[in-house]
Scaffold this active site. Structure first.
Site, PDB file in Angstrom:
ATOM      1  N   GLN A   2       0.814  -1.208   0.000  1.00 47.69           N
ATOM      2  CA  GLN A   2       0.000   0.000   0.000  1.00 47.69           C
ATOM      3  C   GLN A   2       0.853   1.266   0.000  1.00 47.69           C
ATOM      4  OE1 GLN A   2      -2.881  -1.692   3.306  1.00 47.69           O
ATOM      5  NE2 GLN A   2      -3.912  -0.053   2.214  1.00 47.69           N
ATOM      6  N   HIS A   3       0.209   2.368  -0.357  1.00 48.05           N
ATOM      7  CA  HIS A   3       0.689   3.732  -0.148  1.00 48.05           C
ATOM      8  C   HIS A   3       1.788   4.201  -1.095  1.00 48.05           C
ATOM      9  CE1 HIS A   3      -1.555   3.053   3.449  1.00 48.05           C
ATOM     10  NE2 HIS A   3      -0.575   2.470   4.125  1.00 48.05           N
ATOM     11  N   ASP A  24      -2.326  -4.921   0.057  1.00 52.32           N
ATOM     12  CA  ASP A  24      -1.919  -6.229   0.578  1.00 52.32           C
ATOM     13  C   ASP A  24      -2.711  -6.664   1.798  1.00 52.32           C
ATOM     14  OD1 ASP A  24      -0.737  -4.244   2.147  1.00 52.32           O
ATOM     15  OD2 ASP A  24       1.313  -4.990   1.892  1.00 52.32           O
TER      16      ASP A  24
END
Length: 471
Positions: A71-72, A230
């Site tokens: 992520q991110h 994830d």
């Protein structure tokens, strides 16, 4: 047999599983490594995906595929779809100052944090994409100016699987979008004003698909699922339901709960994420997890099996020795410039066994703090699953129920993020209201007498931890 594929593009590697769409039976799999670092060019992910797909026998006979990803991560594309600069990953803490600036600009202090929670369900920290965009605007204004579209690692790979058909064809899902800092899980809408506050101007963002909606097809005709982050993919792979909490010990440590309503924690400890099913996934993440075990094994000069044996040979609480494992700074609590610290060393505790025990207990105490934060936000805890590479440690499995104060379930080792993506791909094929049910055997239950004094001692040491000057 109808086949589906699931991809896990994690921090460390890319894994691909090919499964029977109806039963979930594993047919074949492949993997490839990612480069180290907190800044990676997306080309490396694409190359690893190609290698993992090839090792898994290709996608020619696959009816659908979906991607779960870290992520991110900030992926910036120019008008022609070219990558502007290497992606900053979730564990890159250089944007910590930018996070503080963004909070200050919406009122500062408690008011600023509450304003962000009201807007997008989370408080900016260095991990989230919006803070990385602000860092880019402040430190690399030319690159920020060239950025025409912003997406996430899993979005980028899904787009590449579709043949890079144009910026307007980028797509994502609720789960990953909810970790950007400019999309709200509660409203299901982008906050483009917050994107602009980060990047400095408007940009194309991926359209957010429904849980079982296809975003396109591969050149071979396989449907491409929306994919997800994830943590949401792992929850889907575990078939987690409301009342379940998943504790994941990977590169990061994650405590997440499947919930029917979004979270709104102005302290910033709990991020109000969405999941991959249309529900919500309030989540607490730490930067330091399985690598704490790696570091202690390296310090002691032992392998992980011996580290477990040593930890289990020492008394609960390690004789008062407590490890605060902020080796990479920390995200929760928000201490990006902190370092790890040992507290309570005496001659009697200066042994390999005590050090090993303190490492395992320190890791678990961080997860226990996350579980408490979820409960404080109203999470219902009926089952606790322990997953990830760190869950392979015998000491972690046996000590977890003692530190957490509740039994834990440990599923058999598996690629739960890739499996969740594959399950989503199967869901896209059916178009049903819920994802297909895949039976999984081999889950083990662990229980132990609670040791609350371990967490009390850890809390004392944790609260002594302060930021360290950068040299």
């Amino acid at each position: 047999m109808t086949l589906v594929a699931g991809v896990d593009s994690s921090t460390q590697s890319c894994k691909v599983v090919v499964r029977d769409a109806e039963t979930g039976t594993l047919v074949r799999e492949g993997r490839a490594a990612h480069p180290d670092g907190t800044e990676v060019h997306p080309d490396a992910w694409e190359s690893a995906l190609d290698a993992a797909v090839a090792e898994a026998g290709g996608l020619d006979d696959v009816a659908a595929v979906a991607v779960g990803g870290q992520q991110h991560g900030m992926v910036c594309l120019d008008e022609s779809g070219k990558v502007v600069r290497p992606a900053l990953l979730w564990n890159d803490t250089r944007s910590a100052g930018a996070a503080g600036d963004l909070i200050e600009e919406l009122g500062g202090g408690e008011a600023g944090r509450q304003a962000w929670v009201d807007a997008v369900g989370l408080v900016p920290v260095a991990s989230f994409t919006v803070t990385k965009l602000r860092w880019l605007a402040d430190n690399e204004p030319d690159n920020a100016g060239r950025t025409a579209a912003v997406c996430l690692p899993h979005d980028y790979l899904s787009w590449k699987l579709a043949g890079s058909p144009g910026l307007d064809a980028l797509f994502t899902d609720r789960g990953d979008a909810s970790g950007t800092g400019y999309w709200s899980a509660a409203t299901g809408e982008y906050r483009t004003d917050l994107l602009v506050r980060g990047l400095g101007h408007e940009a194309v963002v991926p359209r957010v698909l429904a849980p079982a909606e296809s975003g396109g097809t591969t050149p071979g005709g396989a449907l491409i699922g929306p994919g997800t982050g994830d943590n949401a993919a792992a929850a889907l792979g575990l078939a987690a339901r409301p009342g379940d909490v998943v504790l994941s010990i990977g590169t990061s440590g994650v405590a997440s709960a499947v919930a029917e309503v979004p979270a709104a924690d102005a302290s910033g400890a709990v991020a109000g994420f969405a999941d991959a099913t249309g529900r919500f996934l309030p989540l607490v993440a730490t930067l330091n997890a399985a690598r704490v075990l790696d570091a202690m094994a390296r310090i002691l000069g032992v392998d992980h099996a011996e580290l477990s044996r040593l930890a289990l040979s020492a008394p609960a609480g390690a004789g008062g020795l407590a490890l605060v494992p902020y080796f990479e700074g920390e995200r929760t609590p928000d201490k990006p410039d902190s370092t790890g610290a040992l507290h309570g060393m005496r001659l009697s505790t200066s042994t390999p066994a005590h050090l090993a025990r303190a490492a395992v207990e320190g890791l678990l105490c961080g997860l226990a703090d996350g579980l408490d934060a979820l409960v404080a936000q109203g999470a219902r805890v009926e089952r606790v699953f322990l997953v990830g590479g760190g869950a392979r440690s015998e000491a972690v499995r046996r000590l977890a129920p003692a530190v957490l104060g509740r039994p834990v379930l440990v599923p058999p080792p598996g690629e739960y993020v890739a499996d969740g993506a594959a399950r989503q791909a199967a869901w896209v094929l059916t178009g049903a209201a819920e994802a297909p049910t895949w039976e999984r055997e081999g889950t083990e239950a662990y229980d132990a007498e609670p040791t609350p004094f371990v967490r009390e001692r850890y809390a004392e040491a944790r609260d002594l931890t302060v930021a360290q000057p950068q040299v």
